[in-house]
Enzyme design. Sequence first.
Site, PDB file in Angstrom:
ATOM      1  N   GLN A   9      -3.999  -1.334   9.735  1.00 55.83           N
ATOM      2  CA  GLN A   9      -3.939  -2.665   9.144  1.00 55.83           C
ATOM      3  C   GLN A   9      -4.490  -3.710  10.123  1.00 55.83           C
ATOM      4  OE1 GLN A   9      -2.927  -3.449   5.914  1.00 55.83           O
ATOM      5  NE2 GLN A   9      -3.664  -5.489   6.427  1.00 55.83           N
ATOM      6  N   ASP A  68     -10.808   2.742   4.497  1.00 56.63           N
ATOM      7  CA  ASP A  68     -11.145   1.330   4.294  1.00 56.63           C
ATOM      8  C   ASP A  68     -12.655   1.096   4.224  1.00 56.63           C
ATOM      9  OD1 ASP A  68      -9.078  -0.447   3.877  1.00 56.63           O
ATOM     10  OD2 ASP A  68      -8.543  -0.603   5.995  1.00 56.63           O
ATOM     11  N   LYS A  71       0.842  -1.203   0.000  1.00 52.35           N
ATOM     12  CA  LYS A  71       0.000   0.000   0.000  1.00 52.35           C
ATOM     13  C   LYS A  71       0.877   1.253   0.000  1.00 52.35           C
ATOM     14  CE  LYS A  71      -3.693  -2.499   2.347  1.00 52.35           C
ATOM     15  NZ  LYS A  71      -4.344  -2.857   3.619  1.00 52.35           N
TER      16      LYS A  71
END
Length: 292
Positions: free
Chosen positions: A95, A118, A51
């Site tokens: 994460q 997200d 990412k």
Amino acid sequence: MLISGKELANEVKDQVRERVEKLKETYGREPHLVLILVGDDPASRTYVAGKYNDANSVGFRVTRLHLSAATTEKDLLALIDRLNGDLTTDAILVQLPLPDHINEQKIINSINPHKDVDGFHPENIAALWQRREGYVPCTPRGIIRMLDWKGIEIDGKHAVVVGRGNIVGLPVSKLLLDRNATVTLTHSRTPDLGSLTRQADILIVAAGSIGLIHGDMIKPGAIVIDVGINRNPETGKLCGDVIFEECEKVAGMITPVPGGVGPMTKACLLENTVECFIDNENRNRNSSMMTI
Ligand code: NAD
């Protein structure tokens, strides 16, 4: 007939890179994504590194915060609180999974929904189910993008989704419903999975179960999207939930693992970051107008 998520992801990245140039001219800065990794899980480290590289490659400002596995929930919440209040932080990604001593849902809930790149915050999930504006989780968004890119009709088709997880199965089912597919959502308690998958015009498999879908579980000509990411214990290589060698002979189109859904998940993260940036800039401008 392969659906190369990698190829589409490269197209998306080029578009985002061009957009960033224009955004810099308009707003005087580039989108800023903050990636938070807690602990040293090897898979998570790899995901965050991917990412980070992608975000750098399109010209974002990226801050990577690597916290020790011993970080307390309180400290992580305090960090997120600071980032929520920071005017130049547009998008925050923590994460997952987090170490066991940290309540994951509490962390997700603490992220400002406008910076929740997200799309996991309850407000964004509610927006998805109520068809309001919000951030759509990256993997489901990427799957729909791939279907559209290949000109695959969704309207009126029977889509079977294997796996009802919050990150993939549930949201992608909703997106398919919104596009007028008839959706069958299956899971680990579904008896005789094959009798359902064989009816699918579009089969989306997100179970995290190696070798789950055999060639004889697929309708000839079906579109097969393999979301699973597993490591083959014998070869050590990445593989999906679908037995690729069997299914590619029956399917009309199929995504490979790696090189299918994975790259599109990261590409959609870039698009969501741009949306967070524009949202943040507009909110900052509105609040400064109110202050005056
Ligand atoms: P999850 O654990 O939240 O959900 C898994 C779902 O699969 C559950 O609903 C479970 O009931 C179902 N399931 C498990 N075994 C099954 C079986 N034998 N038959 C039918 N259903 C079964 O997982 P998730 O977060 O939705 O992720 C699913 C998979 O997708 C994992 O392999 C994950 O690594 C992968 N993933 C890939 C990407 C990507 O970018 N490619 C992104 C997110 C997740």
